[in-house]
Design a protein around this motif. Structure first.
Motif, PDB file in Angstrom:
ATOM      1  N   THR A 184     -26.464  22.891  -8.541  1.00  0.00           N
ATOM      2  CA  THR A 184     -26.648  24.037  -7.659  1.00  0.00           C
ATOM      3  C   THR A 184     -27.516  23.671  -6.463  1.00  0.00           C
ATOM      4  OG1 THR A 184     -26.481  25.506  -9.575  1.00  0.00           O
ATOM      5  CG2 THR A 184     -27.401  26.437  -7.561  1.00  0.00           C
ATOM      6  N   ALA A 185     -28.574  22.912  -6.710  1.00  0.00           N
ATOM      7  CA  ALA A 185     -29.443  22.467  -5.611  1.00  0.00           C
ATOM      8  C   ALA A 185     -28.680  21.590  -4.629  1.00  0.00           C
ATOM      9  CB  ALA A 185     -30.650  21.712  -6.175  1.00  0.00           C
ATOM     10  N   ALA A 186     -27.874  20.674  -5.150  1.00  0.00           N
ATOM     11  CA  ALA A 186     -27.099  19.793  -4.275  1.00  0.00           C
ATOM     12  C   ALA A 186     -26.112  20.591  -3.431  1.00  0.00           C
ATOM     13  CB  ALA A 186     -26.364  18.744  -5.110  1.00  0.00           C
ATOM     14  N   LEU A 187     -25.420  21.538  -4.041  1.00  0.00           N
ATOM     15  CA  LEU A 187     -24.498  22.386  -3.295  1.00  0.00           C
ATOM     16  C   LEU A 187     -25.234  23.182  -2.218  1.00  0.00           C
ATOM     17  CD1 LEU A 187     -22.419  23.684  -6.334  1.00  0.00           C
ATOM     18  CD2 LEU A 187     -21.462  22.367  -4.430  1.00  0.00           C
ATOM     19  N   SER A 218     -34.431  21.296  -5.328  1.00  0.00           N
ATOM     20  CA  SER A 218     -34.158  21.431  -3.893  1.00  0.00           C
ATOM     21  C   SER A 218     -35.350  20.968  -3.071  1.00  0.00           C
ATOM     22  CB  SER A 218     -33.830  22.886  -3.553  1.00  0.00           C
ATOM     23  OG  SER A 218     -32.642  23.318  -4.177  1.00  0.00           O
ATOM     24  N   THR A 219     -36.548  21.324  -3.510  1.00  0.00           N
ATOM     25  CA  THR A 219     -37.760  20.895  -2.814  1.00  0.00           C
ATOM     26  C   THR A 219     -37.825  19.380  -2.731  1.00  0.00           C
ATOM     27  OG1 THR A 219     -39.004  22.875  -3.455  1.00  0.00           O
ATOM     28  CG2 THR A 219     -40.291  20.910  -2.903  1.00  0.00           C
ATOM     29  N   ALA A 220     -37.553  18.714  -3.857  1.00  0.00           N
ATOM     30  CA  ALA A 220     -37.612  17.255  -3.893  1.00  0.00           C
ATOM     31  C   ALA A 220     -36.527  16.624  -3.017  1.00  0.00           C
ATOM     32  CB  ALA A 220     -37.479  16.771  -5.333  1.00  0.00           C
ATOM     33  N   SER A 227     -28.594  29.420   1.799  1.00  0.00           N
ATOM     34  CA  SER A 227     -27.743  29.154   0.637  1.00  0.00           C
ATOM     35  C   SER A 227     -28.213  30.032  -0.512  1.00  0.00           C
ATOM     36  CB  SER A 227     -27.838  27.679   0.230  1.00  0.00           C
ATOM     37  OG  SER A 227     -27.373  26.833   1.259  1.00  0.00           O
ATOM     38  N   LEU A 228     -27.353  30.910  -0.983  1.00  0.00           N
ATOM     39  CA  LEU A 228     -27.722  31.886  -2.012  1.00  0.00           C
ATOM     40  C   LEU A 228     -27.071  31.547  -3.344  1.00  0.00           C
ATOM     41  CD1 LEU A 228     -29.003  34.608  -2.875  1.00  0.00           C
ATOM     42  CD2 LEU A 228     -26.862  35.690  -2.144  1.00  0.00           C
ATOM     43  N   CYS A 266     -16.871  25.745  -9.306  1.00  0.00           N
ATOM     44  CA  CYS A 266     -16.563  24.977  -8.099  1.00  0.00           C
ATOM     45  C   CYS A 266     -15.584  23.855  -8.451  1.00  0.00           C
ATOM     46  CB  CYS A 266     -17.834  24.432  -7.461  1.00  0.00           C
ATOM     47  SG  CYS A 266     -18.627  23.066  -8.303  1.00  0.00           S
ATOM     48  N   PRO A 267     -14.703  23.481  -7.535  1.00  0.00           N
ATOM     49  CA  PRO A 267     -13.639  22.515  -7.838  1.00  0.00           C
ATOM     50  C   PRO A 267     -14.197  21.184  -8.334  1.00  0.00           C
ATOM     51  CG  PRO A 267     -13.238  23.596  -5.732  1.00  0.00           C
ATOM     52  CD  PRO A 267     -14.614  23.996  -6.156  1.00  0.00           C
ATOM     53  N   ILE A 268     -13.429  20.531  -9.192  1.00  0.00           N
ATOM     54  CA  ILE A 268     -13.883  19.282  -9.788  1.00  0.00           C
ATOM     55  C   ILE A 268     -14.137  18.215  -8.723  1.00  0.00           C
ATOM     56  CG2 ILE A 268     -11.568  18.381 -10.219  1.00  0.00           C
ATOM     57  CD1 ILE A 268     -14.586  18.061 -12.599  1.00  0.00           C
ATOM     58  N   ALA A 269     -13.362  18.204  -7.646  1.00  0.00           N
ATOM     59  CA  ALA A 269     -13.585  17.223  -6.576  1.00  0.00           C
ATOM     60  C   ALA A 269     -14.937  17.447  -5.917  1.00  0.00           C
ATOM     61  CB  ALA A 269     -12.467  17.303  -5.542  1.00  0.00           C
ATOM     62  N   THR A 270     -15.284  18.706  -5.662  1.00  0.00           N
ATOM     63  CA  THR A 270     -16.592  19.025  -5.099  1.00  0.00           C
ATOM     64  C   THR A 270     -17.697  18.655  -6.075  1.00  0.00           C
ATOM     65  OG1 THR A 270     -15.641  20.862  -3.861  1.00  0.00           O
ATOM     66  CG2 THR A 270     -18.030  20.881  -4.181  1.00  0.00           C
TER      67      THR A 270
END
Length: 331
Positions: free
Chosen positions: A133-136, A165-167, A242-243, A274-278
């Motif tokens: 989730t942080a990466a997205l 996300s902070t890191a 980003s929510l 979310c799609p497997i490719a993503t």
């Protein structure tokens, strides 16, 4: 495999009771890939599954755990062979399909992501769904050029998504303003890479405005509700929010002004379907340009527990008494 241990939820006299039980392979659900689980991680959804009158689990007995990482034991799908190291997060795992709090688990092949080079199985579960989730979230911020003169706001910064996300943002060279209501966590957030701390109570007690001073280049937002409405008014022109969460509620008392006067982008983040490719692309980034330092991994995944400790740890997630990520070791 003759028998193995799993943390199981049972409904007894209208109460949900969690305990470590001994199971056999016949107790596992259907799926094409059998995994020997090395690590799992605790998420808010897992804590909700552990509740009486859970909004997550519909049938019992049930094994929670929406994340797992381990080694393939058997596969009837040609994409995976014995010995492959893999990650499975979200989809129906730990919701309507038995989850990762088990020494073995059988899953659907379309849910499985190969462990990328550069990550260990333990690191993958320090990240887990929160890391995905942080990466997205960060990826969405980066799709619109951010003003690096301003900090990026991260709400709910002591949680899994917020701390990771902070890191990540710190490692990418961004300034991070970490929001929290926990004064005892300030030093910990600074050690992860926060440049400044935003006190949540002070933030929420400010007089609300339809447009406020442009204070942030963008935001990773996990709260929703009134928090989101205030964040939107403080983001700079063409910035992105980003929510990914709703801990402050699902209703947002906002106006259109941030969108039509500042061109603010509101990006919804879904890490479940979310799609497997993503999904594979984000795990690759988590192993390369988004990768945490060893010290950040240790700070965020500082608490490694065993199955027998889940009954104590899961309620702490609901009460807000946790920081970073709990990692469940199954080997």
């Amino acid at each position: 495999m003759k028998t193995f241990k799993a943390y199981r939820l049972e409904q007894i006299n209208d109460e949900i009771i969690g305990s470590v039980q001994t199971l056999t392979e016949t107790d596992l659900p259907e799926g094409e890939v059998l995994v020997k689980v090395h690590y799992s991680g605790i998420n808010y959804k897992d804590a909700m599954a552990n509740m009486t009158k859970s909004p997550i689990v519909k049938q019992y007995p049930f094994t929670p755990g929406i994340d797992l990482a381990g080694e393939v034991v058997e596969s009837i799908d040609d994409r995976f062979t014995e010995g492959d190291k893999v990650i499975v997060t979200s989809y129906e795992l730990g919701v309507s399909h038995d989850g990762g709090f088990s020494e073995y688990q059988r899953v659907k092949a379309e849910w499985v992501v190969p462990l990328p080079d550069g990550l260990t199985l333990k690191q993958a579960m320090i990240l887990g769904t929160a890391g995905l989730t942080a990466a997205l979230s960060v990826d969405q911020l980066e799709q619109h050029q951010m003003d690096q003169a301003l900090p990026v706001l991260v709400t709910g910064a002591t949680g899994g998504v917020g701390s990771i996300s902070t890191a990540i943002l710190k490692n990418l060279g961004y300034r991070v303003a970490a929001m929290t209501g926990k004064s005892e966590m300030h030093d910990w957030l600074m050690s992860l890479g926060a440049e400044s701390i935003v006190d949540r109570e002070t933030f929420m007690n400010e007089k609300p405005r339809v447009l406020d001073r442009e204070q942030y280049a963008g935001a990773v937002e996990v709260a929703g509700g009134e928090v989101l409405s205030r964040v939107l008014t403080k983001v700079t022109y063409n910035g992105t929010v980003s929510l990914s969460g709703l801990t402050a509620g699902v209703k947002v008392p906002a106006t259109v002004y941030p969108f039509i006067l500042r061109g603010i982008h509101l990006a919804g983040i879904d890490s479940v379907y979310c799609p497997i490719a993503t999904r594979k692309a984000m795990w690759h980034r988590l192993a390369t340009d988004y990768k945490l330092t060893d010290d950040q991994f240790n700070q965020i995944g500082h608490d490694v527990i065993i199955l027998e400790e889940l009954s104590d740890k899961l309620p702490r997630i609901l009460s807000g008494g946790a920081k970073g990520r709990y990692v469940v070791a199954l080997v």
